[in-house]
Design an enzyme around this catalytic site. Sequence first.
Site, short mmCIF file in Angstrom:
data_model
loop_
_atom_site.label_atom_id
_atom_site.label_comp_id
_atom_site.label_asym_id
_atom_site.label_seq_id
_atom_site.Cartn_x
_atom_site.Cartn_y
_atom_site.Cartn_z
N CYS B 156 0.54 -1.46 -0.12
CA CYS B 156 -0.34 0.09 0.13
C CYS B 156 0.68 1.21 -0.07
O CYS B 156 1.34 1.45 1.19
CB CYS B 156 -0.65 -0.03 1.36
SG CYS B 156 -1.83 1.53 2.03
N CYS B 347 -7.05 5.29 -7.25
CA CYS B 347 -7.02 5.46 -6.35
C CYS B 347 -6.31 6.73 -5.80
O CYS B 347 -6.46 7.84 -7.34
CB CYS B 347 -4.87 5.08 -6.07
SG CYS B 347 -5.16 3.73 -6.82
#
Lengths: 430, 430, 430
Positions: B156, B347
């Site tokens: 991440c 994202c």
Amino acid sequence: MEKHVVIIGGGIGGIATAYNLRKLDKNLKVTIVSNKPYFGFTPAFPHLALGWRRFEDITIPLAPLLPRFNIGFINEAAESIDPKSNKVKLRSGKEIEYDYLVIATGPKLVFGAEGQEENSSSVCTAEHAMETNRKLQEFYQNPGPVVIGAIPGVSCFGPAYEFAFMLNHELVKRNIRHKVPITYVTSEPYIGHLGLGGVGPSRRMMEDLFAEKDIKYITNVKVTKIEKDRVVYEDLDGNSQELEAKFTMFMPRFQGPEVVASAGDEVANPMNKMVIVNRCFQNPTYRNIYGVGVVTAIPPVEKTPIPTGAPKTGQMIEGMAMAVALNIINDIHNSPDRYAPTLAAICIADMGKEAAGFIANPVIPPRAWVKTKKAKWVHYLKTAFEKYFLWKVRRGDIAPWFEEKALELFLHLKPAEPCKDCEGAPGSRC
Amino acid sequence: MEKHVVIIGGGIGGIATAYNLRKLDKNLKVTIVSNKPYFGFTPAFPHLALGWRRFEDITIPLAPLLPRFNIGFINEAAESIDPKSNKVKLRSGKEIEYDYLVIATGPKLVFGAEGQEENSSSVCTAEHAMETNRKLQEFYQNPGPVVIGAIPGVSCFGPAYEFAFMLNHELVKRNIRHKVPITYVTSEPYIGHLGLGGVGPSRRMMEDLFAEKDIKYITNVKVTKIEKDRVVYEDLDGNSQELEAKFTMFMPRFQGPEVVASAGDEVANPMNKMVIVNRCFQNPTYRNIYGVGVVTAIPPVEKTPIPTGAPKTGQMIEGMAMAVALNIINDIHNSPDRYAPTLAAICIADMGKEAAGFIANPVIPPRAWVKTKKAKWVHYLKTAFEKYFLWKVRRGDIAPWFEEKALELFLHLKPAEPCKDCEGAPGSRC
Amino acid sequence: MEKHVVIIGGGIGGIATAYNLRKLDKNLKVTIVSNKPYFGFTPAFPHLALGWRRFEDITIPLAPLLPRFNIGFINEAAESIDPKSNKVKLRSGKEIEYDYLVIATGPKLVFGAEGQEENSSSVCTAEHAMETNRKLQEFYQNPGPVVIGAIPGVSCFGPAYEFAFMLNHELVKRNIRHKVPITYVTSEPYIGHLGLGGVGPSRRMMEDLFAEKDIKYITNVKVTKIEKDRVVYEDLDGNSQELEAKFTMFMPRFQGPEVVASAGDEVANPMNKMVIVNRCFQNPTYRNIYGVGVVTAIPPVEKTPIPTGAPKTGQMIEGMAMAVALNIINDIHNSPDRYAPTLAAICIADMGKEAAGFIANPVIPPRAWVKTKKAKWVHYLKTAFEKYFLWKVRRGDIAPWFEEKALELFLHLKPAEPCKDCEGAPGSRC
């Protein structure tokens, strides 16, 4: 006595030269010899392959068309040229005498990688494009990895890029793109080279486009073998590698066809059998022979690690057709004026909903200017140009005054310019 | 008999699954077990760290919330799972029986570099983010070099980028940016990789953004040690180097927590203790156990020189929650229909006044399409989405019809799709 | 007693300091000593070289101008400085006594490559630019390869870029660009470095611009020799190569002139004879001596393989002139307040029809922010700024209130800020 101009080839170069000659001289005898019964708009062949155009959308039968403009048409293959006796021999054995000969045959396709002709697809002729379309229908049922690219020696890269982008678009539309890894494998030293040494920031633009469309690329390699399910290529160190492939499309190399070779080494470049021409696209030995289009021998823009050649785009061919027609007419009228095409390349790679356009002016550096643009309107421009060009062919005038004005006004481009000294390599400065 | 679905975890994955189940079946017994008393909007934790949000802005207490939707809530840590007897044991020793178990615990954070936990900051939990905020207040009084990044094995990366951009923005606002050299040090092979192998031209975009914001970067390295005043990293050749640092923020590696490990090797991937799932996010051995969110074991998008993993973004987790809820309901009703999440990653890295957004559809290449955009409106979109998501949580409906319509209309995205064959790696094609 | 400030130099730095002093104190005695009879707007010298400006457009005679603002003017070369007795000796032998001395001579040009002075052109003075214009007129008649660039140790790269772009534009206009290969050869490690370690994405921007304008580049090399028809350069491995050239323009290195050297090693940096100054641009030894402009010794932004220096742009020089004037006035009034210039660099490289602008704030990293922009309006902005600056010089006020407001409002820039501790390298933080 009335002069006779024989033109071998009924594509963009042949038709454009014939129409220009007719426009310049109402009484000149002009004959087109072509083994194809139709004029085909080559830049739309990738669209034909994808089923975005029908054959009849982008072709025009020549037999009913040419007589309307008082242009003779012989639908037969030219087999050989005898430059000494000014004769062209047809397949049937029949001979035609000419005062001026314009060779505008287009290229002979050389499928130089082992297995390329059998296992790979092509969009270089309308027939190939339709065959490719049939293969694609099967492929859509059972999709898998796709490899698209260009073998060593290719000079015409645009359709490979265009086909990759268009196929990507088609696969997205069909909702199967996620099942199809696409790889572009090329003899160019980098993507965006295009056989032109790049056009301004074309490298960065193509890298971004490939990243955006998730198309991988392998550059600076020789594709040596194309099998049913794989592509084998070799890098500069001679190491061989391979890629799995369920569908492939590879640009072939271009050569001069046998009919050019038959004219001997003073007409056909011994290297590639293309027509040897000077700046004015006249053969330096047999000065009543001219070359127009892809069949002419133009030196590469730059030497690359794996050989590549310089493309001859539509705008360049129109320039050649303009210069050659003017040169023939001036010769007939004993005028010393000669013309050379300016050879500015306009390439537009369609991508489905948008297109990437490049203009290199001139093709041979240093360049006065270049333009690059990626936009939706470029896609519409390309489509509009196709319709416009086909309209020009139907109408019998390939270089209407308003086109010349528009090119000059918006792009400061002239297709051809007066040339004081014709001797020198095509594309070099007069 | 009424079935009982137990969900471990009250974050995005757990709440979304519970709400979806409730929506699909008004009478099903659904219980959430969570060691946290609140739902926290994870994507806003970096904002919490910078003091741009208060804790109460981005969290919602679960005890008063869940009963309104007839969802049970046990605010206690789940200690172990016995998949054979279908029981979850809580810290208190109490056991809960389930018909279906959804593991949505989120990750266990592994601060893998020596000294990382003591000396570095984190934004992975609300508590860490608030602690980071306290450290920053001190830092602002006495600023110096900042190092932000990701250790090996991180999956991440988004919050590290976002935090670097946001801290830059805060320092400019505080007029002390010129006293703070910022360096981003990462296990990614290049910036913009994001554990995703890049998203279209994300590399170029990030390189430009880092240059514009004067953030230096060191890529393809292992951070091995974080001290109070320095960061030590090792390159691929094993050479060690260090950077001075007055403040650091490093993303930890994610693992499955002990409660997953307790379920044995057929539930917990032996490598990382994450939940083993098939395409439909069902455990292949114990078919009444499902995984949702960061705790599920998804293979990396591509192998990188220093190990990295694939992120699981909000949109992906919503897709898992949708598929898992549908699959449980179908199973209860003996319907053979199963669903798999499409795993398209959205994202958005906030940068203060503007934001950089990426969409990869799907996450696992080949990708049908990607989008990248850097703009002010993307910043507002992210902020708006935060408010919208919190509103959805308060309202008890995580997948309202208009959201689905909007995703389909504007992005041609569906969170989950029917899947004929559930066996296969998550993210692979049905 | 009335204090006397002597300023050596009548360029941007000297004039700006004089005007600022006059504005701050109506009664101070201020004298400018300059070997040139005029003020010249240095940033427009490339335009003079290309014939886009006349000499009288960008220069203002000082003799009629300065007395209007009660500023003395001695049109004579300063030959030496005796810092111990506070005297400047002129070429005529005459001595002037000062209470404060401001050295704003501009640089001595060092044509460090063999043959550079004889065979290459320069745009560093109005006289050089006019000579370059004469050479260009001949060149246009008989064009050929052009090489433009910077030798090792150069700190001012902007004019080389600007000249390359402007000459390209002129050649396109004259329709001879296709006869002129242009190559940019530089000591910078990459193009867009600018002696500044780059300004945000300036590298990518310049690479794209060079590609678009078909200007080749060779970076990270030492130009060692410039002959009539070739440029010789050496790479980092010491290998020599050469380029054919029919016209060349190379930026020289900058040094402090002899008059600075004459003041001894405590005033003149032994390395480059530039004026040693502290953060407040005051000499640390002789505290009544100040430096303003290109003649001050500022450390390079970063070490490069081939040495380069940091440029001093117009905005930086205006900041120095502002700080130095404030510091002198405060010293006279026994106020302890001191000022340091913020040293934000604004560079605009004109390209004919458009321009590329860069702002680095501050010049010495870490930078609070940078801006880069390529647009037509930037070209007009540069032209407008030239007119505005010349209007300011004619009007006797170099820092009008509205300029300060505009800089603060739009760019959050102040030319100078209060400085609590003047000791330290110029550009380092107070």
